[in-house]
Design a protein around this motif. Structure first.
Motif, mmCIF file in Angstrom:
data_model
loop_
_atom_site.group_PDB
_atom_site.id
_atom_site.type_symbol
_atom_site.label_atom_id
_atom_site.label_comp_id
_atom_site.label_asym_id
_atom_site.label_seq_id
_atom_site.Cartn_x
_atom_site.Cartn_y
_atom_site.Cartn_z
ATOM 1 N N ALA A 1 0.826 -1.202 0.000
ATOM 2 C CA ALA A 1 0.000 0.000 0.000
ATOM 3 C C ALA A 1 0.862 1.254 0.000
ATOM 4 C CB ALA A 1 -0.929 -0.005 1.212
ATOM 5 N N GLU A 2 2.099 1.136 0.495
ATOM 6 C CA GLU A 2 2.995 2.298 0.548
ATOM 7 C C GLU A 2 3.482 2.705 -0.836
ATOM 8 O OE1 GLU A 2 2.411 0.442 4.211
ATOM 9 O OE2 GLU A 2 3.380 -0.451 2.443
ATOM 10 N N MET A 3 3.656 1.727 -1.746
ATOM 11 C CA MET A 3 4.062 1.998 -3.132
ATOM 12 C C MET A 3 3.072 1.292 -4.055
ATOM 13 S SD MET A 3 8.245 1.762 -3.076
ATOM 14 C CE MET A 3 8.292 2.239 -4.817
ATOM 15 N N PRO A 4 1.865 1.826 -4.179
ATOM 16 C CA PRO A 4 0.821 1.116 -4.921
ATOM 17 C C PRO A 4 1.083 1.070 -6.413
ATOM 18 C CG PRO A 4 0.079 3.314 -4.353
ATOM 19 C CD PRO A 4 1.400 3.121 -3.651
ATOM 20 N N ALA A 5 0.536 0.045 -7.034
ATOM 21 C CA ALA A 5 0.524 -0.009 -8.493
ATOM 22 C C ALA A 5 -0.373 1.114 -9.005
ATOM 23 C CB ALA A 5 0.013 -1.359 -8.966
ATOM 24 N N ARG A 6 -0.115 1.508 -10.229
ATOM 25 C CA ARG A 6 -0.922 2.546 -10.898
ATOM 26 C C ARG A 6 -1.253 1.990 -12.277
ATOM 27 N NH1 ARG A 6 1.137 8.709 -12.233
ATOM 28 N NH2 ARG A 6 -0.814 9.819 -11.780
ATOM 29 N N PHE A 7 -2.422 1.389 -12.387
ATOM 30 C CA PHE A 7 -2.783 0.688 -13.608
ATOM 31 C C PHE A 7 -3.540 1.621 -14.562
ATOM 32 C CE2 PHE A 7 -2.702 -3.028 -10.599
ATOM 33 C CZ PHE A 7 -1.598 -3.649 -11.169
ATOM 34 N N TYR A 8 -3.027 1.705 -15.788
ATOM 35 C CA TYR A 8 -3.653 2.503 -16.844
ATOM 36 C C TYR A 8 -4.128 1.552 -17.925
ATOM 37 C CZ TYR A 8 -4.054 5.561 -20.928
ATOM 38 O OH TYR A 8 -4.499 6.206 -22.060
ATOM 39 N N MET A 9 -5.397 1.690 -18.343
ATOM 40 C CA MET A 9 -6.023 0.710 -19.224
ATOM 41 C C MET A 9 -6.545 1.345 -20.508
ATOM 42 S SD MET A 9 -8.119 -1.265 -16.191
ATOM 43 C CE MET A 9 -8.125 0.104 -15.042
ATOM 44 N N ASN A 10 -6.334 0.661 -21.626
ATOM 45 C CA ASN A 10 -6.962 0.982 -22.908
ATOM 46 C C ASN A 10 -7.746 -0.231 -23.357
ATOM 47 O OD1 ASN A 10 -4.437 3.046 -24.643
ATOM 48 N ND2 ASN A 10 -5.707 3.467 -22.870
ATOM 49 N N SER A 11 -9.004 -0.038 -23.772
ATOM 50 C CA SER A 11 -9.816 -1.151 -24.259
ATOM 51 C C SER A 11 -10.536 -0.732 -25.527
ATOM 52 C CB SER A 11 -10.833 -1.576 -23.199
ATOM 53 O OG SER A 11 -11.695 -2.585 -23.705
ATOM 54 N N VAL A 12 -10.548 -1.623 -26.529
ATOM 55 C CA VAL A 12 -11.194 -1.335 -27.810
ATOM 56 C C VAL A 12 -11.991 -2.558 -28.249
ATOM 57 C CG1 VAL A 12 -9.323 0.229 -28.459
ATOM 58 C CG2 VAL A 12 -9.239 -2.144 -29.216
ATOM 59 N N PRO A 13 -12.991 -2.375 -29.121
ATOM 60 C CA PRO A 13 -13.723 -3.525 -29.645
ATOM 61 C C PRO A 13 -12.796 -4.491 -30.372
ATOM 62 C CG PRO A 13 -14.916 -1.506 -30.100
ATOM 63 C CD PRO A 13 -13.575 -1.091 -29.575
ATOM 64 N N ALA A 14 -13.090 -5.798 -30.253
ATOM 65 C CA ALA A 14 -12.243 -6.831 -30.867
ATOM 66 C C ALA A 14 -13.121 -7.872 -31.539
ATOM 67 C CB ALA A 14 -11.353 -7.489 -29.813
ATOM 68 N N GLY A 15 -12.694 -8.313 -32.707
ATOM 69 C CA GLY A 15 -13.423 -9.338 -33.440
ATOM 70 C C GLY A 15 -12.702 -10.664 -33.491
ATOM 71 N N SER A 16 -11.580 -10.765 -32.776
ATOM 72 C CA SER A 16 -10.786 -12.001 -32.761
ATOM 73 C C SER A 16 -10.309 -12.284 -31.350
ATOM 74 C CB SER A 16 -9.576 -11.888 -33.700
ATOM 75 O OG SER A 16 -9.973 -11.611 -35.025
ATOM 76 N N ASP A 17 -9.999 -13.549 -31.093
ATOM 77 C CA ASP A 17 -9.498 -13.958 -29.782
ATOM 78 C C ASP A 17 -7.984 -14.106 -29.820
ATOM 79 O OD1 ASP A 17 -12.078 -14.104 -28.768
ATOM 80 O OD2 ASP A 17 -12.313 -16.192 -29.379
ATOM 81 N N PHE A 18 -7.328 -13.488 -28.858
ATOM 82 C CA PHE A 18 -5.889 -13.665 -28.654
ATOM 83 C C PHE A 18 -5.668 -13.974 -27.177
ATOM 84 C CE2 PHE A 18 -6.113 -11.154 -32.487
ATOM 85 C CZ PHE A 18 -5.080 -11.647 -33.274
ATOM 86 N N PRO A 19 -4.686 -14.786 -26.849
ATOM 87 C CA PRO A 19 -4.481 -15.161 -25.446
ATOM 88 C C PRO A 19 -3.955 -13.994 -24.612
ATOM 89 C CG PRO A 19 -2.732 -16.054 -26.822
ATOM 90 C CD PRO A 19 -3.750 -15.474 -27.761
ATOM 91 N N HIS A 20 -4.287 -14.026 -23.324
ATOM 92 C CA HIS A 20 -3.716 -13.053 -22.404
ATOM 93 C C HIS A 20 -2.187 -13.208 -22.427
ATOM 94 C CE1 HIS A 20 -7.827 -13.209 -21.293
ATOM 95 N NE2 HIS A 20 -7.730 -14.117 -20.342
ATOM 96 N N ARG A 21 -1.498 -12.084 -22.288
ATOM 97 C CA ARG A 21 -0.034 -12.174 -22.264
ATOM 98 C C ARG A 21 0.553 -11.011 -21.487
ATOM 99 N NH1 ARG A 21 4.473 -11.882 -27.207
ATOM 100 N NH2 ARG A 21 6.238 -11.582 -25.794
ATOM 101 N N LEU A 22 1.477 -11.325 -20.595
ATOM 102 C CA LEU A 22 2.256 -10.320 -19.888
ATOM 103 C C LEU A 22 3.484 -9.987 -20.723
ATOM 104 C CD1 LEU A 22 2.987 -8.595 -17.398
ATOM 105 C CD2 LEU A 22 4.062 -10.642 -16.421
ATOM 106 N N ILE A 23 3.669 -8.707 -21.031
ATOM 107 C CA ILE A 23 4.840 -8.256 -21.773
ATOM 108 C C ILE A 23 5.711 -7.454 -20.815
ATOM 109 C CG2 ILE A 23 5.703 -7.091 -23.820
ATOM 110 C CD1 ILE A 23 2.065 -7.468 -23.834
ATOM 111 N N LYS A 24 6.829 -8.035 -20.418
ATOM 112 C CA LYS A 24 7.767 -7.337 -19.540
ATOM 113 C C LYS A 24 8.471 -6.231 -20.334
ATOM 114 C CE LYS A 24 8.387 -8.741 -15.899
ATOM 115 N NZ LYS A 24 7.633 -8.467 -14.639
ATOM 116 N N GLN A 25 8.962 -5.246 -19.629
ATOM 117 C CA GLN A 25 9.650 -4.152 -20.314
ATOM 118 C C GLN A 25 10.782 -4.680 -21.198
ATOM 119 O OE1 GLN A 25 11.836 -1.335 -17.869
ATOM 120 N NE2 GLN A 25 11.429 0.318 -19.315
ATOM 121 N N ALA A 26 11.509 -5.668 -20.708
ATOM 122 C CA ALA A 26 12.636 -6.218 -21.469
ATOM 123 C C ALA A 26 12.185 -6.936 -22.740
ATOM 124 C CB ALA A 26 13.449 -7.167 -20.592
ATOM 125 N N GLU A 27 10.909 -7.325 -22.817
ATOM 126 C CA GLU A 27 10.391 -8.014 -23.995
ATOM 127 C C GLU A 27 9.803 -7.051 -25.034
ATOM 128 O OE1 GLU A 27 8.788 -12.224 -22.315
ATOM 129 O OE2 GLU A 27 7.690 -10.450 -21.629
#
Length: 278
Positions: A120-146
Protein backbone atom coordinates in the motif's frame (compact mmCIF):
# COMPACT_ATOMS: atom_id res chain seq x y z
CA UNK A 1 -16.49 0.97 -11.14
CA UNK A 2 -17.50 4.33 -12.59
CA UNK A 3 -17.95 5.19 -16.27
CA UNK A 4 -17.92 8.62 -17.91
CA UNK A 5 -18.97 9.07 -21.56
CA UNK A 6 -17.50 11.47 -24.15
CA UNK A 7 -19.05 11.81 -27.60
CA UNK A 8 -16.15 13.33 -29.52
CA UNK A 9 -16.00 16.32 -31.85
CA UNK A 10 -14.98 17.18 -35.39
CA UNK A 11 -12.37 19.72 -36.52
CA UNK A 12 -15.06 22.29 -37.34
CA UNK A 13 -16.54 22.01 -33.85
CA UNK A 14 -13.47 23.06 -31.92
CA UNK A 15 -13.17 26.40 -33.75
CA UNK A 16 -15.58 27.85 -31.20
CA UNK A 17 -14.38 25.98 -28.11
CA UNK A 18 -13.00 27.92 -25.18
CA UNK A 19 -10.41 26.38 -22.86
CA UNK A 20 -13.00 24.81 -20.56
CA UNK A 21 -14.88 23.12 -23.41
CA UNK A 22 -11.70 21.92 -25.11
CA UNK A 23 -10.51 20.32 -21.88
CA UNK A 24 -13.91 18.76 -21.22
CA UNK A 25 -13.99 17.06 -24.63
CA UNK A 26 -10.38 15.90 -24.98
CA UNK A 27 -8.64 15.84 -21.59
CA UNK A 28 -9.32 13.21 -18.92
CA UNK A 29 -8.05 14.30 -15.52
CA UNK A 30 -9.71 11.93 -13.05
CA UNK A 31 -8.65 8.37 -13.95
CA UNK A 32 -6.39 7.71 -10.99
CA UNK A 33 -8.21 7.69 -7.66
CA UNK A 34 -7.11 5.63 -4.67
CA UNK A 35 -9.07 2.36 -4.40
CA UNK A 36 -11.35 3.11 -7.36
CA UNK A 37 -11.65 1.71 -10.88
CA UNK A 38 -12.57 4.55 -13.22
CA UNK A 39 -13.28 4.42 -16.97
CA UNK A 40 -14.04 6.95 -19.67
CA UNK A 41 -15.88 5.66 -22.72
CA UNK A 42 -15.36 7.73 -25.84
CA UNK A 43 -17.23 7.46 -29.12
CA UNK A 44 -13.94 8.22 -30.87
CA UNK A 45 -13.49 4.66 -32.22
CA UNK A 46 -15.22 3.46 -29.02
CA UNK A 47 -11.98 3.53 -27.05
CA UNK A 48 -12.25 3.11 -23.30
CA UNK A 49 -9.58 4.57 -21.02
CA UNK A 50 -9.30 3.34 -17.45
CA UNK A 51 -7.27 3.93 -14.34
CA UNK A 52 -6.95 2.41 -10.88
CA UNK A 53 -4.67 2.73 -7.84
CA UNK A 54 -5.55 -0.30 -5.68
CA UNK A 55 -4.46 -0.97 -2.15
CA UNK A 56 -2.89 -4.33 -1.33
CA UNK A 57 -6.40 -5.74 -0.76
CA UNK A 58 -7.36 -5.36 -4.40
CA UNK A 59 -10.25 -4.26 -6.58
CA UNK A 60 -12.44 -6.43 -8.81
CA UNK A 61 -14.30 -5.43 -11.97
CA UNK A 62 -15.52 -6.97 -15.22
CA UNK A 63 -19.27 -6.39 -15.46
CA UNK A 64 -20.49 -5.15 -18.82
CA UNK A 65 -23.61 -3.46 -17.47
CA UNK A 66 -22.34 0.03 -18.37
CA UNK A 67 -21.79 -0.89 -22.05
CA UNK A 68 -24.66 -3.31 -22.63
CA UNK A 69 -22.73 -6.59 -22.75
CA UNK A 70 -22.59 -9.49 -20.27
CA UNK A 71 -18.98 -8.64 -19.38
CA UNK A 72 -16.80 -5.60 -19.93
CA UNK A 73 -14.62 -7.61 -22.32
CA UNK A 74 -17.30 -9.79 -23.92
CA UNK A 75 -16.49 -8.12 -27.26
CA UNK A 76 -13.39 -6.16 -26.30
CA UNK A 77 -9.65 -6.53 -25.70
CA UNK A 78 -7.62 -4.54 -23.20
CA UNK A 79 -4.07 -3.41 -22.49
CA UNK A 80 -2.99 -2.55 -18.94
CA UNK A 81 0.23 -0.64 -18.25
CA UNK A 82 1.62 -0.43 -14.73
CA UNK A 83 2.93 3.08 -14.09
CA UNK A 84 3.54 2.63 -10.36
CA UNK A 85 4.84 0.08 -7.86
CA UNK A 86 4.62 -3.67 -8.37
CA UNK A 87 1.16 -5.15 -8.60
CA UNK A 88 -0.83 -8.23 -9.56
CA UNK A 89 -3.66 -8.72 -12.03
CA UNK A 90 -5.78 -11.88 -11.87
CA UNK A 91 -7.83 -12.59 -15.01
CA UNK A 92 -10.36 -15.41 -14.53
CA UNK A 93 -8.01 -17.12 -12.08
CA UNK A 94 -4.81 -16.57 -14.11
CA UNK A 95 -2.32 -14.42 -12.19
CA UNK A 96 0.18 -11.92 -13.64
CA UNK A 97 2.73 -9.85 -11.69
CA UNK A 98 3.48 -6.45 -13.24
CA UNK A 99 6.50 -4.38 -12.34
CA UNK A 100 6.80 -0.72 -13.30
CA UNK A 101 6.46 -0.29 -17.11
CA UNK A 102 5.20 -3.84 -17.71
CA UNK A 103 2.07 -4.22 -19.85
CA UNK A 104 -0.59 -6.94 -19.72
CA UNK A 105 -2.66 -7.80 -22.78
CA UNK A 106 -6.11 -9.18 -21.87
CA UNK A 107 -7.92 -10.93 -24.69
CA UNK A 108 -11.58 -10.85 -25.63
CA UNK A 109 -13.93 -12.80 -23.38
CA UNK A 110 -12.32 -12.17 -19.99
CA UNK A 111 -14.94 -12.07 -17.25
CA UNK A 112 -13.44 -11.24 -13.87
CA UNK A 113 -10.41 -9.02 -13.34
CA UNK A 114 -8.90 -8.39 -9.92
CA UNK A 115 -6.07 -5.90 -9.42
CA UNK A 116 -3.93 -5.29 -6.36
CA UNK A 117 -0.68 -3.70 -5.23
CA UNK A 118 2.26 -5.47 -3.65
CA UNK A 119 2.38 -2.79 -0.95
CA UNK A 120 0.00 0.00 0.00
CA UNK A 121 2.99 2.30 0.55
CA UNK A 122 4.06 2.00 -3.13
CA UNK A 123 0.82 1.12 -4.92
CA UNK A 124 0.52 -0.01 -8.49
CA UNK A 125 -0.92 2.55 -10.90
CA UNK A 126 -2.78 0.69 -13.61
CA UNK A 127 -3.65 2.50 -16.84
CA UNK A 128 -6.02 0.71 -19.22
CA UNK A 129 -6.96 0.98 -22.91
CA UNK A 130 -9.82 -1.15 -24.26
CA UNK A 131 -11.19 -1.34 -27.81
CA UNK A 132 -13.72 -3.53 -29.64
CA UNK A 133 -12.24 -6.83 -30.87
CA UNK A 134 -13.42 -9.34 -33.44
CA UNK A 135 -10.79 -12.00 -32.76
CA UNK A 136 -9.50 -13.96 -29.78
CA UNK A 137 -5.89 -13.67 -28.65
CA UNK A 138 -4.48 -15.16 -25.45
CA UNK A 139 -3.72 -13.05 -22.40
CA UNK A 140 -0.03 -12.17 -22.26
CA UNK A 141 2.26 -10.32 -19.89
CA UNK A 142 4.84 -8.26 -21.77
CA UNK A 143 7.77 -7.34 -19.54
CA UNK A 144 9.65 -4.15 -20.31
CA UNK A 145 12.64 -6.22 -21.47
CA UNK A 146 10.39 -8.01 -24.00
CA UNK A 147 9.13 -4.81 -25.62
CA UNK A 148 10.61 -3.59 -28.92
CA UNK A 149 12.60 -0.36 -28.45
CA UNK A 150 12.96 2.30 -31.12
CA UNK A 151 15.35 5.21 -30.57
CA UNK A 152 14.04 8.35 -32.22
CA UNK A 153 14.90 12.04 -32.47
CA UNK A 154 18.06 14.06 -31.96
CA UNK A 155 19.61 15.69 -28.93
CA UNK A 156 20.19 18.93 -30.85
CA UNK A 157 16.45 19.15 -31.62
CA UNK A 158 15.43 18.36 -28.02
CA UNK A 159 13.29 15.41 -29.18
CA UNK A 160 15.49 12.40 -28.43
CA UNK A 161 13.36 9.58 -27.03
CA UNK A 162 13.01 5.82 -26.72
CA UNK A 163 9.70 4.37 -27.84
CA UNK A 164 8.83 0.86 -26.68
CA UNK A 165 6.25 -1.24 -28.51
CA UNK A 166 4.35 -3.69 -26.27
CA UNK A 167 1.01 -4.58 -27.85
CA UNK A 168 2.07 -4.69 -31.48
CA UNK A 169 2.19 -7.39 -34.19
CA UNK A 170 5.98 -7.60 -33.83
CA UNK A 171 5.80 -8.19 -30.06
CA UNK A 172 2.38 -9.30 -28.81
CA UNK A 173 -0.42 -9.50 -31.41
CA UNK A 174 -3.95 -8.22 -30.85
CA UNK A 175 -7.06 -7.60 -32.89
CA UNK A 176 -6.99 -3.78 -33.22
CA UNK A 177 -5.22 -2.39 -30.15
CA UNK A 178 -1.69 -0.95 -30.26
CA UNK A 179 0.00 0.16 -27.05
CA UNK A 180 3.45 1.30 -25.95
CA UNK A 181 5.45 3.61 -23.71
CA UNK A 182 7.79 6.45 -24.68
CA UNK A 183 10.51 7.90 -22.43
CA UNK A 184 12.30 11.12 -23.27
CA UNK A 185 16.07 11.38 -23.01
CA UNK A 186 17.47 13.69 -20.35
CA UNK A 187 17.31 17.26 -21.61
CA UNK A 188 14.77 16.58 -24.34
CA UNK A 189 11.29 18.07 -24.12
CA UNK A 190 9.45 17.28 -27.37
CA UNK A 191 7.48 14.11 -28.05
CA UNK A 192 6.28 12.95 -31.49
CA UNK A 193 8.24 15.68 -33.22
CA UNK A 194 7.91 16.38 -36.10
CA UNK A 195 4.12 15.92 -35.95
CA UNK A 196 1.94 13.76 -38.15
CA UNK A 197 -1.62 12.66 -38.81
CA UNK A 198 -2.93 9.11 -39.18
CA UNK A 199 -6.34 9.31 -40.79
CA UNK A 200 -7.06 5.61 -40.27
CA UNK A 201 -6.31 5.48 -36.53
CA UNK A 202 -7.03 7.52 -33.43
CA UNK A 203 -4.63 7.75 -30.51
CA UNK A 204 -4.70 8.47 -26.80
CA UNK A 205 -1.83 9.64 -24.60
CA UNK A 206 -1.42 9.23 -20.85
CA UNK A 207 1.30 11.48 -19.48
CA UNK A 208 3.07 10.26 -16.34
CA UNK A 209 6.21 10.59 -14.23
CA UNK A 210 5.81 14.38 -14.13
CA UNK A 211 6.69 16.17 -10.92
CA UNK A 212 3.60 17.78 -9.31
CA UNK A 213 4.68 21.27 -10.36
CA UNK A 214 5.54 20.36 -13.97
CA UNK A 215 3.26 20.42 -17.02
CA UNK A 216 3.19 19.28 -20.64
CA UNK A 217 1.89 21.66 -23.30
CA UNK A 218 0.03 19.27 -25.62
CA UNK A 219 -0.72 20.59 -29.11
CA UNK A 220 -3.73 19.28 -31.02
CA UNK A 221 -6.15 20.28 -33.79
CA UNK A 222 -5.74 20.63 -37.53
CA UNK A 223 -2.22 21.64 -38.63
CA UNK A 224 -3.50 24.93 -40.02
CA UNK A 225 -5.43 25.80 -36.84
CA UNK A 226 -3.87 24.29 -33.71
CA UNK A 227 -5.10 24.33 -30.14
CA UNK A 228 -3.34 23.45 -26.90
CA UNK A 229 -4.00 21.69 -23.60
CA UNK A 230 -2.00 22.15 -20.40
CA UNK A 231 -1.54 18.64 -19.00
CA UNK A 232 -0.51 17.39 -15.55
CA UNK A 233 0.77 14.03 -14.28
CA UNK A 234 -1.72 11.23 -14.83
CA UNK A 235 -3.82 13.17 -17.35
CA UNK A 236 -4.89 11.51 -20.59
CA UNK A 237 -5.55 13.18 -23.94
CA UNK A 238 -7.79 11.94 -26.76
CA UNK A 239 -6.39 12.50 -30.24
CA UNK A 240 -8.87 11.89 -33.06
CA UNK A 241 -7.56 10.86 -36.47
CA UNK A 242 -7.97 14.42 -37.81
CA UNK A 243 -5.76 15.97 -35.13
CA UNK A 244 -2.02 16.37 -34.73
CA UNK A 245 -0.61 15.26 -31.39
CA UNK A 246 2.65 16.50 -29.97
CA UNK A 247 3.81 18.09 -26.77
CA UNK A 248 6.64 19.77 -24.89
CA UNK A 249 7.30 19.39 -21.18
CA UNK A 250 8.55 21.85 -18.61
CA UNK A 251 10.40 18.95 -16.94
CA UNK A 252 11.02 15.21 -17.34
CA UNK A 253 8.03 13.06 -18.30
CA UNK A 254 6.95 9.91 -20.12
CA UNK A 255 3.73 8.82 -21.80
CA UNK A 256 1.72 5.75 -22.72
CA UNK A 257 0.35 5.75 -26.25
CA UNK A 258 -2.56 3.63 -27.38
CA UNK A 259 -4.09 3.41 -30.86
CA UNK A 260 -6.96 1.72 -32.66
CA UNK A 261 -8.57 2.00 -36.07
CA UNK A 262 -8.49 0.41 -39.51
CA UNK A 263 -5.00 -1.11 -39.32
CA UNK A 264 -1.98 -1.75 -37.12
CA UNK A 265 0.63 -0.33 -39.51
CA UNK A 266 2.64 1.89 -37.21
CA UNK A 267 4.12 3.84 -40.14
CA UNK A 268 0.76 4.54 -41.80
CA UNK A 269 1.08 8.26 -41.10
CA UNK A 270 0.99 11.54 -43.00
CA UNK A 271 3.89 13.77 -41.88
CA UNK A 272 3.15 17.44 -41.24
CA UNK A 273 5.86 20.00 -42.01
CA UNK A 274 6.60 22.37 -39.14
CA UNK A 275 6.26 25.27 -41.59
CA UNK A 276 2.60 24.27 -42.11
CA UNK A 277 1.65 24.60 -38.45
CA UNK A 278 -0.38 27.64 -37.46
Amino acid sequence: MTMKILYGAGPQDIKEYDTERLRAEFLIEDLFRQNEVRFTYTHVDRLMLGGAVPSSEGLTFGSGEEIGTPYLLSAREMGVANLGGAGTIIVDGQSFVLENRDVLYIGRGARKITISSETAEMPARFYMNSVPAGSDFPHRLIKQAESKPLDLGEEKRSNKRRLRMYIHPEVSPSCLLLMGITDLAEGSIWNTMPPHLHERRMEAYCYFDLAPEERVIHLMGRPEETRHLIVADGNSVLSPAWSIHMGAGTGPYAFVWGMTGENQEYNDVAPVALSDLK
